[in-house]
Design an enzyme around this catalytic site. Structure first.
Site, PDB file in Angstrom:
ATOM      1  N   CYS A   1       3.704  -6.379  -2.518  1.00  0.00           N
ATOM      2  CA  CYS A   1       3.408  -5.309  -3.166  1.00  0.00           C
ATOM      3  C   CYS A   1       4.366  -4.124  -2.950  1.00  0.00           C
ATOM      4  O   CYS A   1       5.513  -4.306  -3.326  1.00  0.00           O
ATOM      5  CB  CYS A   1       1.816  -4.877  -2.918  1.00  0.00           C
ATOM      6  SG  CYS A   1       1.049  -3.629  -3.801  1.00  0.00           S
ATOM      7  N   HIS A   2       4.075  -2.952  -2.600  1.00  0.00           N
ATOM      8  CA  HIS A   2       4.927  -1.944  -2.297  1.00  0.00           C
ATOM      9  C   HIS A   2       5.652  -2.243  -1.114  1.00  0.00           C
ATOM     10  O   HIS A   2       6.637  -1.314  -0.749  1.00  0.00           O
ATOM     11  CB  HIS A   2       4.183  -0.356  -2.181  1.00  0.00           C
ATOM     12  CG  HIS A   2       3.778   0.118  -3.433  1.00  0.00           C
ATOM     13  ND1 HIS A   2       2.384  -0.649  -4.174  1.00  0.00           N
ATOM     14  CD2 HIS A   2       4.205   1.076  -4.435  1.00  0.00           C
ATOM     15  CE1 HIS A   2       2.228   0.157  -5.391  1.00  0.00           C
ATOM     16  NE2 HIS A   2       3.153   1.066  -5.507  1.00  0.00           N
TER      17      HIS A   2
ATOM     18  N   GLY B   1       0.955  -1.128  -0.001  1.00  0.00           N
ATOM     19  CA  GLY B   1      -0.103  -0.039   0.190  1.00  0.00           C
ATOM     20  C   GLY B   1       0.757   1.172   0.042  1.00  0.00           C
ATOM     21  O   GLY B   1       1.998   1.466  -0.621  1.00  0.00           O
ATOM     22  N   ARG B   2       0.569   2.403   0.285  1.00  0.00           N
ATOM     23  CA  ARG B   2       1.033   3.579   0.613  1.00  0.00           C
ATOM     24  C   ARG B   2       1.935   3.819   1.679  1.00  0.00           C
ATOM     25  O   ARG B   2       2.935   4.424   1.662  1.00  0.00           O
ATOM     26  CB  ARG B   2       0.029   4.763   0.538  1.00  0.00           C
ATOM     27  CG  ARG B   2      -0.778   4.881  -0.527  1.00  0.00           C
ATOM     28  CD  ARG B   2      -0.577   5.355  -1.748  1.00  0.00           C
ATOM     29  NE  ARG B   2       0.203   6.455  -1.834  1.00  0.00           N
ATOM     30  CZ  ARG B   2      -0.711   7.874  -1.715  1.00  0.00           C
ATOM     31  NH1 ARG B   2      -1.747   7.958  -2.218  1.00  0.00           N
ATOM     32  NH2 ARG B   2       0.143   8.789  -1.688  1.00  0.00           N
TER      33      ARG B   2
ATOM     34  N   TYR C   1       4.864  -5.060  -6.755  1.00  0.00           N
ATOM     35  CA  TYR C   1       3.932  -4.418  -7.658  1.00  0.00           C
ATOM     36  C   TYR C   1       4.676  -3.933  -8.778  1.00  0.00           C
ATOM     37  O   TYR C   1       5.783  -3.427  -8.527  1.00  0.00           O
ATOM     38  CB  TYR C   1       3.088  -3.263  -7.006  1.00  0.00           C
ATOM     39  CG  TYR C   1       2.088  -2.728  -7.759  1.00  0.00           C
ATOM     40  CD1 TYR C   1       0.719  -3.512  -8.112  1.00  0.00           C
ATOM     41  CD2 TYR C   1       2.396  -1.527  -8.381  1.00  0.00           C
ATOM     42  CE1 TYR C   1       0.042  -2.851  -8.839  1.00  0.00           C
ATOM     43  CE2 TYR C   1       1.459  -0.875  -9.063  1.00  0.00           C
ATOM     44  CZ  TYR C   1       0.153  -1.567  -9.618  1.00  0.00           C
ATOM     45  OH  TYR C   1      -0.611  -0.955 -10.317  1.00  0.00           O
TER      46      TYR C   1
ATOM     47  N   GLU D   1       5.926   3.883   1.628  1.00  0.00           N
ATOM     48  CA  GLU D   1       6.784   5.127   1.151  1.00  0.00           C
ATOM     49  C   GLU D   1       7.281   5.799   2.196  1.00  0.00           C
ATOM     50  O   GLU D   1       8.268   6.559   2.055  1.00  0.00           O
ATOM     51  CB  GLU D   1       5.649   5.943   0.483  1.00  0.00           C
ATOM     52  CG  GLU D   1       5.152   5.668  -0.796  1.00  0.00           C
ATOM     53  CD  GLU D   1       3.990   6.607  -1.575  1.00  0.00           C
ATOM     54  OE1 GLU D   1       3.735   7.401  -0.957  1.00  0.00           O
ATOM     55  OE2 GLU D   1       3.660   6.116  -2.614  1.00  0.00           O
TER      56      GLU D   1
END
Length: 191
Positions: free
Chosen positions: A117-118, A87-88, A137, A91
């Site tokens: 994923c991320h 997800g975010r 991802y 980051e």
């Protein structure tokens, strides 16, 4: 019973947080879900990423996921495995030096790690993917290559195992991803 550390954060992908957490509890493991700057009982907001025919995923508001442990109390040597969600959140989580030190500990000790994923962005920033084959991802693929890893493109329903590491591009890969992580942990399920 194994003790698992799960690193999540605000706007982590909903399924990539909730499903591994619940499945690991279901098989009898103790899971400490943590987020830097937050304590046991605090919540993170999640985001639902979906594949609806656009050039990238769509993002919608998810659930409030309650953390089960306080991040500042984490001692990596007390855990048998690590889950890094996508997800975010990765980051900003990859900017936290303790998160990176925790990840490095699991790789240094060759303990089971599952990243999706991320979440792989945290691994690349921690400097632990060099010489490894993994997936993520697709937009994270160039980061894997720049960090010295080999990015393997697989369908989102698949996962890749390289030694103590299992990775998957996204939540549709949960069945194989979580099974591979349980195998790395040595978890036996009798039916």
């Amino acid at each position: 019973m194994k003790k698992i550390l799960l690193i999540t954060g605000d706007f982590a992908e909903d399924y990539e947080t909730m499903v591994p957490y619940q499945m690991l509890l279901m098989v009898g493991h103790e899971v400490h879900a943590v987020c830097p700057g937050k304590k046991k009982g605090d919540s993170v907001k999640t985001a639902i990423h979906d594949f609806e025919g656009d050039q990238t995923y769509s993002e919608k508001q998810g659930h409030h996921f309650q953390l089960s442990y306080t991040f500042d109390e984490v001692k990596p040597e007390n855990y048998d495995g690590l889950v890094v969600v996508g997800g975010r959140a990765p980051e900003y989580l990859r900017l936290n030096s303790k998160v990176l030190d925790i990840v490095r500990y699991f790789f240094d000790k060759d303990l089971p790690v599952a990243a999706i994923c991320h979440g792989i962005q945290i691994l690349t920033t921690a400097g632990v993917v060099s010489g490894r084959t993994l997936t993520a991802y697709p937009a994270v693929g160039p980061e894997v290559t720049l960090a010295g890893g080999t990015y393997k493109e697989v369908p989102p329903t698949e996962s890749v195992v390289d030694g103590n590491l299992v990775t998957s591009p996204a939540w549709p890969g949960h069945p194989g991803f979580i099974k591979a992580f349980l195998d790395l942990l040595g978890t036996k399920i009798s039916l």
